[in-house]
Design a protein around this motif. Structure first.
Motif, PDB file in Angstrom:
ATOM      1  N   VAL A  28       0.845  -1.205   0.000  1.00  0.00           N
ATOM      2  CA  VAL A  28       0.000   0.000   0.000  1.00  0.00           C
ATOM      3  C   VAL A  28       0.876   1.249   0.000  1.00  0.00           C
ATOM      4  O   VAL A  28       0.610   2.210  -0.733  1.00  0.00           O
ATOM      5  CB  VAL A  28      -0.980  -0.004   1.195  1.00  0.00           C
ATOM      6  N   GLU A  29       1.935   1.251   0.788  1.00  0.00           N
ATOM      7  CA  GLU A  29       2.822   2.414   0.831  1.00  0.00           C
ATOM      8  C   GLU A  29       3.547   2.608  -0.494  1.00  0.00           C
ATOM      9  O   GLU A  29       3.691   3.738  -0.965  1.00  0.00           O
ATOM     10  CB  GLU A  29       3.815   2.310   1.990  1.00  0.00           C
ATOM     11  N   LEU A  30       3.996   1.525  -1.129  1.00  0.00           N
ATOM     12  CA  LEU A  30       4.675   1.657  -2.413  1.00  0.00           C
ATOM     13  C   LEU A  30       3.725   2.162  -3.494  1.00  0.00           C
ATOM     14  O   LEU A  30       4.107   2.991  -4.339  1.00  0.00           O
ATOM     15  CB  LEU A  30       5.315   0.325  -2.824  1.00  0.00           C
ATOM     16  N   ILE A  31       2.475   1.694  -3.484  1.00  0.00           N
ATOM     17  CA  ILE A  31       1.477   2.199  -4.427  1.00  0.00           C
ATOM     18  C   ILE A  31       1.232   3.680  -4.157  1.00  0.00           C
ATOM     19  O   ILE A  31       1.173   4.498  -5.083  1.00  0.00           O
ATOM     20  CB  ILE A  31       0.165   1.394  -4.331  1.00  0.00           C
ATOM     21  N   SER A  32       1.105   4.032  -2.888  1.00  0.00           N
ATOM     22  CA  SER A  32       0.888   5.436  -2.522  1.00  0.00           C
ATOM     23  C   SER A  32       2.035   6.307  -3.012  1.00  0.00           C
ATOM     24  O   SER A  32       1.819   7.403  -3.542  1.00  0.00           O
ATOM     25  CB  SER A  32       0.747   5.578  -1.003  1.00  0.00           C
ATOM     26  N   ILE A  33       3.251   5.828  -2.857  1.00  0.00           N
ATOM     27  CA  ILE A  33       4.426   6.574  -3.305  1.00  0.00           C
ATOM     28  C   ILE A  33       4.368   6.787  -4.817  1.00  0.00           C
ATOM     29  O   ILE A  33       4.608   7.899  -5.306  1.00  0.00           O
ATOM     30  CB  ILE A  33       5.724   5.866  -2.872  1.00  0.00           C
ATOM     31  N   SER A  34       4.034   5.739  -5.550  1.00  0.00           N
ATOM     32  CA  SER A  34       3.951   5.871  -7.010  1.00  0.00           C
ATOM     33  C   SER A  34       2.894   6.880  -7.435  1.00  0.00           C
ATOM     34  O   SER A  34       3.145   7.749  -8.278  1.00  0.00           O
ATOM     35  CB  SER A  34       3.634   4.518  -7.660  1.00  0.00           C
ATOM     36  N   ILE A  49       6.877   8.137   2.052  1.00  0.00           N
ATOM     37  CA  ILE A  49       8.244   7.605   2.009  1.00  0.00           C
ATOM     38  C   ILE A  49       8.717   7.301   3.427  1.00  0.00           C
ATOM     39  O   ILE A  49       9.301   6.245   3.691  1.00  0.00           O
ATOM     40  CB  ILE A  49       9.195   8.576   1.277  1.00  0.00           C
ATOM     41  N   ARG A  50       8.443   8.209   4.359  1.00  0.00           N
ATOM     42  CA  ARG A  50       8.806   7.951   5.770  1.00  0.00           C
ATOM     43  C   ARG A  50       8.059   6.727   6.311  1.00  0.00           C
ATOM     44  O   ARG A  50       8.649   5.888   7.002  1.00  0.00           O
ATOM     45  CB  ARG A  50       8.504   9.169   6.636  1.00  0.00           C
ATOM     46  N   ALA A  51       6.763   6.619   5.990  1.00  0.00           N
ATOM     47  CA  ALA A  51       5.972   5.474   6.464  1.00  0.00           C
ATOM     48  C   ALA A  51       6.524   4.172   5.901  1.00  0.00           C
ATOM     49  O   ALA A  51       6.642   3.181   6.628  1.00  0.00           O
ATOM     50  CB  ALA A  51       4.502   5.650   6.074  1.00  0.00           C
ATOM     51  N   ALA A  52       6.887   4.171   4.620  1.00  0.00           N
ATOM     52  CA  ALA A  52       7.446   2.967   4.008  1.00  0.00           C
ATOM     53  C   ALA A  52       8.782   2.609   4.660  1.00  0.00           C
ATOM     54  O   ALA A  52       9.043   1.432   4.948  1.00  0.00           O
ATOM     55  CB  ALA A  52       7.621   3.175   2.505  1.00  0.00           C
ATOM     56  N   SER A  53       9.601   3.603   4.905  1.00  0.00           N
ATOM     57  CA  SER A  53      10.897   3.353   5.557  1.00  0.00           C
ATOM     58  C   SER A  53      10.708   2.755   6.939  1.00  0.00           C
ATOM     59  O   SER A  53      11.429   1.831   7.330  1.00  0.00           O
ATOM     60  CB  SER A  53      11.698   4.653   5.655  1.00  0.00           C
ATOM     61  N   LYS A  54       9.734   3.268   7.692  1.00  0.00           N
ATOM     62  CA  LYS A  54       9.455   2.731   9.031  1.00  0.00           C
ATOM     63  C   LYS A  54       8.980   1.281   8.976  1.00  0.00           C
ATOM     64  O   LYS A  54       9.178   0.523   9.922  1.00  0.00           O
ATOM     65  CB  LYS A  54       8.419   3.586   9.751  1.00  0.00           C
ATOM     66  N   LEU A  55       8.346   0.899   7.854  1.00  0.00           N
ATOM     67  CA  LEU A  55       7.895  -0.485   7.684  1.00  0.00           C
ATOM     68  C   LEU A  55       9.015  -1.396   7.188  1.00  0.00           C
ATOM     69  O   LEU A  55       8.817  -2.589   6.993  1.00  0.00           O
ATOM     70  CB  LEU A  55       6.712  -0.551   6.713  1.00  0.00           C
ATOM     71  N   GLY A  56      10.193  -0.803   6.958  1.00  0.00           N
ATOM     72  CA  GLY A  56      11.335  -1.596   6.513  1.00  0.00           C
ATOM     73  C   GLY A  56      11.462  -1.749   5.010  1.00  0.00           C
ATOM     74  O   GLY A  56      12.205  -2.605   4.536  1.00  0.00           O
ATOM     75  N   VAL A  57      10.731  -0.935   4.247  1.00  0.00           N
ATOM     76  CA  VAL A  57      10.858  -0.993   2.791  1.00  0.00           C
ATOM     77  C   VAL A  57      12.219  -0.411   2.417  1.00  0.00           C
ATOM     78  O   VAL A  57      12.540   0.712   2.805  1.00  0.00           O
ATOM     79  CB  VAL A  57       9.723  -0.189   2.100  1.00  0.00           C
ATOM     80  N   PRO A  58      13.031  -1.172   1.689  1.00  0.00           N
ATOM     81  CA  PRO A  58      14.368  -0.689   1.326  1.00  0.00           C
ATOM     82  C   PRO A  58      14.308   0.518   0.381  1.00  0.00           C
ATOM     83  O   PRO A  58      13.358   0.679  -0.387  1.00  0.00           O
ATOM     84  CB  PRO A  58      15.017  -1.879   0.612  1.00  0.00           C
ATOM     85  N   ASP A  59      15.346   1.338   0.440  1.00  0.00           N
ATOM     86  CA  ASP A  59      15.414   2.540  -0.392  1.00  0.00           C
ATOM     87  C   ASP A  59      15.303   2.228  -1.879  1.00  0.00           C
ATOM     88  O   ASP A  59      14.716   2.993  -2.636  1.00  0.00           O
ATOM     89  CB  ASP A  59      16.715   3.306  -0.134  1.00  0.00           C
ATOM     90  N   ASP A  60      15.866   1.088  -2.325  1.00  0.00           N
ATOM     91  CA  ASP A  60      15.808   0.775  -3.748  1.00  0.00           C
ATOM     92  C   ASP A  60      14.378   0.478  -4.207  1.00  0.00           C
ATOM     93  O   ASP A  60      14.004   0.801  -5.334  1.00  0.00           O
ATOM     94  CB  ASP A  60      16.760  -0.370  -4.117  1.00  0.00           C
ATOM     95  N   GLN A  61      13.548  -0.078  -3.329  1.00  0.00           N
ATOM     96  CA  GLN A  61      12.145  -0.313  -3.678  1.00  0.00           C
ATOM     97  C   GLN A  61      11.362   1.000  -3.703  1.00  0.00           C
ATOM     98  O   GLN A  61      10.486   1.187  -4.542  1.00  0.00           O
ATOM     99  CB  GLN A  61      11.500  -1.303  -2.712  1.00  0.00           C
ATOM    100  N   PHE A  67      10.349   5.785  -9.779  1.00  0.00           N
ATOM    101  CA  PHE A  67      10.699   5.646 -11.196  1.00  0.00           C
ATOM    102  C   PHE A  67       9.551   5.031 -11.989  1.00  0.00           C
ATOM    103  O   PHE A  67       9.327   5.383 -13.147  1.00  0.00           O
ATOM    104  CB  PHE A  67      11.977   4.824 -11.373  1.00  0.00           C
ATOM    105  N   PHE A  68       8.808   4.118 -11.370  1.00  0.00           N
ATOM    106  CA  PHE A  68       7.642   3.523 -12.017  1.00  0.00           C
ATOM    107  C   PHE A  68       6.617   4.606 -12.334  1.00  0.00           C
ATOM    108  O   PHE A  68       6.045   4.639 -13.424  1.00  0.00           O
ATOM    109  CB  PHE A  68       7.030   2.443 -11.106  1.00  0.00           C
ATOM    110  N   ALA A  69       6.400   5.516 -11.390  1.00  0.00           N
ATOM    111  CA  ALA A  69       5.474   6.636 -11.613  1.00  0.00           C
ATOM    112  C   ALA A  69       5.952   7.487 -12.775  1.00  0.00           C
ATOM    113  O   ALA A  69       5.161   7.890 -13.637  1.00  0.00           O
ATOM    114  CB  ALA A  69       5.344   7.481 -10.354  1.00  0.00           C
TER     115      ALA A  69
END
Length: 110
Positions: A28-34, A49-61, A67-69
């Motif tokens: 959900v966070e990655l979709i939101s970021i896109s 981006i902060r929320a995704a980082s707190k969930l442990g999503v790596p910077d490359d993802q 970039f997908f957006a």
């Protein structure tokens, strides 16, 4: 008061999405970021981006989501341009779909 009601509805919708068994919080966070990158909402983009980082999503993802957006935005511009090259193209040269490619963007017809 209407604005407060809209915020409440948005919060309910957001909670329903996050509670969905189909999509985990990281997705959900990655979709939101896109989406936020595509619509250029920098304030909410930073938040997600902060929320995704707190969930442990790596910077490359996170970068891949941005970039997908960008890729989708670029594709949209190219597709729209290809569809407008001719008055009534038989098929879009990009997506190979027939019919009016830009009907969604065209707005109401008279």
């Amino acid at each position: 008061m209407g604005f407060e009601v809209d915020l409440d509805a948005a919060a309910q919708y957001n909670n329903a999405i996050k509670g969905s068994p189909s999509l985990d919080e990281r997705t959900v966070e990655l979709i939101s970021i896109s989406v936020l990158a595509a619509i250029r909402s920098s304030h909410y983009l930073r938040f997600h981006i902060r929320a995704a980082s707190k969930l442990g999503v790596p910077d490359d993802q996170i970068a891949a989501a941005v970039f997908f957006a960008g890729d989708l935005c670029t594709s949209s511009v190219l597709s729209s341009a290809a569809c407008h090259q001719e008055e009534e193209p038989a098929a879009c040269t990009i997506c190979e779909l027939t019919g009016r490619c830009s009907e969604i963007q065209a707005g109401p017809r008279n």
